[in-house]
Design a protein around this motif. Structure first.
Motif, mmCIF file in Angstrom:
data_model
loop_
_atom_site.group_PDB
_atom_site.id
_atom_site.type_symbol
_atom_site.label_atom_id
_atom_site.label_comp_id
_atom_site.label_asym_id
_atom_site.label_seq_id
_atom_site.Cartn_x
_atom_site.Cartn_y
_atom_site.Cartn_z
ATOM 1 N N GLU A 1 1.040 82.000 31.026
ATOM 2 C CA GLU A 1 0.510 80.340 30.571
ATOM 3 C C GLU A 1 -0.589 80.134 31.627
ATOM 4 N N GLN A 2 -0.260 80.264 32.729
ATOM 5 C CA GLN A 2 -1.275 79.885 33.939
ATOM 6 C C GLN A 2 -2.763 80.967 33.597
ATOM 7 N N LYS A 3 -2.554 81.907 33.204
ATOM 8 C CA LYS A 3 -3.789 82.894 32.869
ATOM 9 C C LYS A 3 -4.457 82.250 31.543
ATOM 10 N N ARG A 4 -3.737 81.899 30.471
ATOM 11 C CA ARG A 4 -4.267 81.118 29.479
ATOM 12 C C ARG A 4 -4.863 79.865 29.641
ATOM 13 N N VAL A 5 -4.163 78.749 30.614
ATOM 14 C CA VAL A 5 -4.878 77.693 31.110
ATOM 15 C C VAL A 5 -6.342 77.985 31.623
ATOM 16 N N LYS A 6 -6.181 79.068 32.489
ATOM 17 C CA LYS A 6 -7.359 79.364 33.329
ATOM 18 C C LYS A 6 -8.342 79.982 32.731
ATOM 19 N N LEU A 7 -8.253 80.673 31.476
ATOM 20 C CA LEU A 7 -9.410 81.173 30.422
ATOM 21 C C LEU A 7 -9.953 80.151 29.805
ATOM 22 N N LEU B 1 -13.706 79.380 29.737
ATOM 23 C CA LEU B 1 -14.557 79.236 28.550
ATOM 24 C C LEU B 1 -15.118 78.043 28.207
ATOM 25 N N GLU B 2 -14.533 76.697 28.752
ATOM 26 C CA GLU B 2 -15.280 75.670 28.544
ATOM 27 C C GLU B 2 -16.411 75.345 29.432
ATOM 28 N N ILE B 3 -16.341 75.777 30.658
ATOM 29 C CA ILE B 3 -17.340 75.832 31.495
ATOM 30 C C ILE B 3 -18.540 76.677 31.056
ATOM 31 N N LEU B 4 -18.250 77.772 30.492
ATOM 32 C CA LEU B 4 -19.354 78.757 30.059
ATOM 33 C C LEU B 4 -19.967 77.967 28.857
ATOM 34 N N SER B 5 -19.179 77.350 27.785
ATOM 35 C CA SER B 5 -19.789 76.579 26.637
ATOM 36 C C SER B 5 -20.740 75.328 27.045
ATOM 37 N N GLU B 6 -20.344 75.223 28.355
ATOM 38 C CA GLU B 6 -21.560 73.943 28.886
ATOM 39 C C GLU B 6 -22.604 74.542 29.988
ATOM 40 N N ASP B 7 -22.625 75.547 30.081
ATOM 41 C CA ASP B 7 -23.617 76.223 31.131
ATOM 42 C C ASP B 7 -25.160 76.441 30.217
ATOM 43 N N VAL C 1 -25.569 94.756 37.772
ATOM 44 C CA VAL C 1 -24.743 93.670 38.488
ATOM 45 C C VAL C 1 -23.680 94.469 38.829
ATOM 46 N N GLY C 2 -23.594 94.467 40.240
ATOM 47 C CA GLY C 2 -22.313 95.120 40.846
ATOM 48 C C GLY C 2 -20.916 94.444 40.429
ATOM 49 N N ALA C 3 -20.883 92.934 40.297
ATOM 50 C CA ALA C 3 -19.877 92.369 40.075
ATOM 51 C C ALA C 3 -19.342 92.425 38.715
ATOM 52 N N GLY C 4 -18.079 92.296 38.535
ATOM 53 C CA GLY C 4 -17.505 92.181 36.980
ATOM 54 C C GLY C 4 -17.027 90.924 36.509
ATOM 55 N N SER C 5 -16.418 90.855 35.545
ATOM 56 C CA SER C 5 -16.214 89.647 34.512
ATOM 57 C C SER C 5 -15.119 88.763 35.622
ATOM 58 N N ALA C 6 -14.244 89.455 36.209
ATOM 59 C CA ALA C 6 -13.423 88.483 37.211
ATOM 60 C C ALA C 6 -14.308 87.903 38.148
ATOM 61 N N ASP C 7 -15.002 88.544 38.802
ATOM 62 C CA ASP C 7 -15.817 87.963 39.865
ATOM 63 C C ASP C 7 -16.650 86.859 39.306
ATOM 64 N N MET C 8 -17.282 87.007 37.982
ATOM 65 C CA MET C 8 -18.033 85.940 37.440
ATOM 66 C C MET C 8 -17.284 84.721 37.094
ATOM 67 N N MET C 9 -15.965 84.886 36.481
ATOM 68 C CA MET C 9 -15.110 83.852 36.280
ATOM 69 C C MET C 9 -14.719 83.027 37.565
ATOM 70 N N GLU C 10 -14.369 83.613 38.730
ATOM 71 C CA GLU C 10 -14.160 83.083 39.840
ATOM 72 C C GLU C 10 -15.404 82.237 40.304
ATOM 73 N N TYR C 11 -16.396 83.014 40.357
ATOM 74 C CA TYR C 11 -17.675 82.237 40.805
ATOM 75 C C TYR C 11 -17.914 80.738 40.101
ATOM 76 N N MET C 12 -17.854 80.852 38.687
ATOM 77 C CA MET C 12 -17.935 79.754 37.786
ATOM 78 C C MET C 12 -16.876 78.796 37.816
ATOM 79 N N MET C 13 -15.737 79.115 38.355
ATOM 80 C CA MET C 13 -14.672 78.276 38.156
ATOM 81 C C MET C 13 -14.691 77.401 39.696
ATOM 82 N N ASN C 14 -15.560 78.124 40.671
ATOM 83 C CA ASN C 14 -15.751 77.182 41.744
ATOM 84 C C ASN C 14 -17.075 76.509 41.701
#
Length: 101
Positions: free
Chosen positions: A7-13, A17-23, A69-82
């Motif tokens: 459930e925590q992963k679902r909420v974070k995702l 996705l909301e942050i991405l939709s507003e980028d 880009v050497g980073a992956g999707s998890a790195d991008m997610m963390e970067y954008m969540m911050n």
């Protein structure tokens, strides 16, 4: 109340996705950015699902590697969540890869 790890992963995702939709970089700018079909994106990335559901995190990581880009999707997610943006992430990570080479 104990929230499950799933459930925590679902909420974070959902938040990601909301942050991405507003980028600003990802907003469709008057039709200038034509949407590509998923089949083409999979072919470009080199992803092969082998009769399984498509793991979009893996597809994104493969596409980023193709762009240098050497980073992956998890790195991008963390970067954008911050509070970061797609453009800043891509510029920063591309520069890091070029400095290593």
């Amino acid at each position: 109340m104990n929230i499950s790890h799933r459930e925590q992963k679902r909420v974070k995702l959902k938040q990601f996705l909301e942050i991405l939709s507003e980028d600003p970089l990802l907003l469709n700018q008057d039709g200038l950015n034509e949407m590509r079909p998923l089949s083409e994106i999979l072919m470009i990335s080199g992803y092969q699902p082998w009769h399984e559901p498509v793991d979009m995190a893996s597809v994104l990581s493969l596409l980023m590697r193709k762009l240098g880009v050497g980073a992956g999707s998890a790195d991008m997610m963390e970067y954008m969540m911050n509070g970061g943006s797609v453009e800043d992430f891509m510029n920063t990570e591309t520069q890091v890869v070029h400095r290593r080479n």
